[in-house]
Design a protein around this motif. Structure first.
Motif, short mmCIF file in Angstrom:
data_model
loop_
_atom_site.label_atom_id
_atom_site.label_comp_id
_atom_site.label_asym_id
_atom_site.label_seq_id
_atom_site.Cartn_x
_atom_site.Cartn_y
_atom_site.Cartn_z
N GLY A 231 1.57 2.71 -4.82
CA GLY A 231 1.03 3.27 -6.18
C GLY A 231 0.67 2.42 -7.38
O GLY A 231 0.22 2.97 -8.51
N PHE B 32 4.90 10.69 -9.26
CA PHE B 32 4.07 11.50 -8.42
C PHE B 32 5.01 12.63 -7.96
O PHE B 32 6.06 12.20 -7.61
CB PHE B 32 3.40 10.77 -7.57
CG PHE B 32 1.96 10.14 -8.29
CD1 PHE B 32 1.16 10.84 -9.04
CD2 PHE B 32 1.76 8.71 -8.05
CE1 PHE B 32 0.10 10.28 -9.68
CE2 PHE B 32 0.78 8.29 -8.59
CZ PHE B 32 -0.04 8.97 -9.22
N LEU C 109 -2.81 2.90 -8.47
CA LEU C 109 -3.03 3.92 -9.26
C LEU C 109 -2.64 3.91 -10.52
O LEU C 109 -3.43 4.33 -11.46
CB LEU C 109 -2.56 5.07 -8.57
CG LEU C 109 -2.67 5.38 -7.20
CD1 LEU C 109 -2.03 6.69 -6.65
CD2 LEU C 109 -4.29 5.76 -6.75
N THR D 69 -5.27 1.96 -12.42
CA THR D 69 -6.46 2.85 -12.71
C THR D 69 -6.36 3.87 -13.84
O THR D 69 -7.17 4.17 -14.70
CB THR D 69 -6.71 3.73 -11.44
OG1 THR D 69 -7.08 2.84 -10.36
CG2 THR D 69 -8.20 4.32 -11.55
N SER E 12 4.90 5.76 -6.64
CA SER E 12 4.66 5.82 -5.06
C SER E 12 4.25 7.10 -4.80
O SER E 12 4.28 8.13 -5.15
CB SER E 12 6.10 5.52 -4.53
OG SER E 12 6.06 5.79 -3.21
N ILE E 13 3.10 6.94 -3.86
CA ILE E 13 2.62 8.34 -2.84
C ILE E 13 3.11 8.00 -1.39
O ILE E 13 2.30 8.41 -0.58
CB ILE E 13 1.28 8.34 -3.15
CG1 ILE E 13 0.27 7.04 -2.83
CG2 ILE E 13 1.05 8.82 -4.51
CD1 ILE E 13 -1.03 7.50 -2.81
N LYS F 67 0.96 -1.09 -0.17
CA LYS F 67 -0.07 0.04 -0.01
C LYS F 67 0.95 1.23 -0.05
O LYS F 67 1.86 1.33 0.58
CB LYS F 67 -0.89 0.07 1.14
CG LYS F 67 -2.05 -0.82 1.01
CD LYS F 67 -2.92 -0.59 2.18
CE LYS F 67 -4.09 -1.75 2.18
NZ LYS F 67 -4.94 -1.52 3.39
N GLY F 68 0.57 2.24 -0.84
CA GLY F 68 1.16 3.43 -0.94
C GLY F 68 2.30 3.44 -2.11
O GLY F 68 2.73 4.56 -2.49
N GLU G 40 0.37 14.61 -7.23
CA GLU G 40 0.13 13.54 -6.32
C GLU G 40 -1.32 12.93 -6.39
O GLU G 40 -2.12 13.62 -6.42
CB GLU G 40 0.38 13.58 -4.64
CG GLU G 40 0.03 12.50 -3.99
CD GLU G 40 0.63 13.02 -2.62
OE1 GLU G 40 -0.01 12.07 -1.53
OE2 GLU G 40 1.07 13.97 -2.12
N GLY G 41 -1.50 11.69 -6.77
CA GLY G 41 -2.74 10.95 -6.89
C GLY G 41 -3.42 11.42 -8.17
O GLY G 41 -4.53 10.84 -8.42
N ASP G 42 -3.05 11.97 -9.06
CA ASP G 42 -3.51 12.58 -10.21
C ASP G 42 -3.70 11.57 -11.03
O ASP G 42 -2.79 11.50 -11.98
CB ASP G 42 -3.16 13.83 -10.50
CG ASP G 42 -4.10 14.80 -11.60
OD1 ASP G 42 -4.82 13.78 -12.63
OD2 ASP G 42 -4.14 15.93 -11.87
N ILE G 43 -4.82 10.73 -11.26
CA ILE G 43 -4.80 9.59 -12.32
C ILE G 43 -4.41 10.12 -13.74
O ILE G 43 -3.91 9.60 -14.82
CB ILE G 43 -5.89 8.93 -12.04
CG1 ILE G 43 -5.94 8.22 -10.71
CG2 ILE G 43 -6.19 7.62 -12.87
CD1 ILE G 43 -4.88 7.38 -10.34
#
Length: 269
Positions: A108, A200, A111, A114, A176-177, A105-106, A219-222
């Motif tokens: 990425g 990211f 993500l 996705t 990775s986030i 987890k984390g 960060e997290g922007d698919i």
């Protein structure tokens, strides 16, 4: 010294015998400090002032540890991780994207999966190969099935030579986030192999990558992740190898360690 226990046990004796001590911390200490009711944090804070220098590989790691460990700022030193990676003569797949990391987890990978259907809409022949093992393997396998990506995505698991996997790729993604990422050596290895990197914009990634060797996305922007992958498959950055040779070879990094060792020895003399 790099190990937590040896730092705690050996440093006071070294100080007593007037032997210089250099610590190396490769990542934020948050996880270690949270164990055993915070006792490791107490021990560390008591002993950290005895180290002559504390080397850390990134500003991200240094910023976290100066506060967490109460390391005197005057003793903190910034030296990136180094690695030896020579050019490899292998067949390159112009549509292959590779991700190398622990499956946790984390990190990425979820993500990235996705974002992958968005990549396929623009680059139908693209293939993704995820290399690594960990407790998220089954979850990622299910996600691949649910998104109907089995034809274009492979979970390779553990491999003997991860660099060989990256050498075949057109692009390496580091999604990775994880807030405790200490450096991100995979990015440097990819650069050394001449591969553009998409990551990211968090932690140490922003310290390693620039537009000459890849793309940083919010960060997290698919959507941004997918667009960056597409852009690098079509017009890849080409400066990664040059930046690696400039900053991250073992001779370059070794010189910096040598300077610190000489400094602390001279201070004791």
């Amino acid at each position: 010294m790099t190990g937590f226990i040896e730092k705690i046990l050996v440093t006071p004796w070294a100080r007593l015998w007037n032997i210089p001590v250099v610590w190396v911390e490769f990542g934020p200490l948050t996880t270690i400090f949270a164990k055993f009711g915070g006792l490791p944090k107490l021990w560390y804070r008591l002993v950290s002032k005895l180290a002559d220098a504390v080397v850390m590989p990134s500003i991200h790691t240094s910023s976290a540890n100066l506060a967490l460990g109460r390391i005197p700022a005057s003793r903190a030193r910034l030296i990136p991780c180094g690695v030896t990676v020579g050019p490899r003569r292998v067949s390159r797949d112009s549509n292959l994207v590779v991700c190398v990391s622990r499956l946790e987890k984390g990190k990425g990978q979820d993500l990235l999966l996705t974002a992958w259907p968005k990549v396929l809409r623009q680059v139908p022949d693209a293939n993704l190969r995820i290399v690594g093992e960990g407790d998220q393997f089954k979850n990622l396998k299910s996600q691949i099935s649910n998104l109907k990506l089995t034809k274009s995505v492979a979970l390779a698991g553990w491999v003997k030579d991860a660099r060989a996997e990256m050498a075949k790729a057109a692009l390496v993604v580091f999604p990775s986030i994880w807030p405790l990422e200490g450096f991100g050596l995979v990015m440097v290895e990819a650069m050394a192999l001449g591969k553009p990197v998409v990551a990211f914009d968090i932690g140490p990634a922003r310290e390693i990558l620039d537009k000459t060797c890849g793309v940083l996305v919010p960060e997290g922007d698919i959507a941004a992740l997918a667009e960056a992958i597409i852009s690098q498959l079509r017009r890849p950055a080409t400066g990664g190898r040059q930046k690696y040779l400039r900053y991250y070879t073992l001779p370059k990094v070794g010189q910096q360690y040598d300077q610190i060792f000489r400094y602390v020895m001279a201070a004791h003399q």
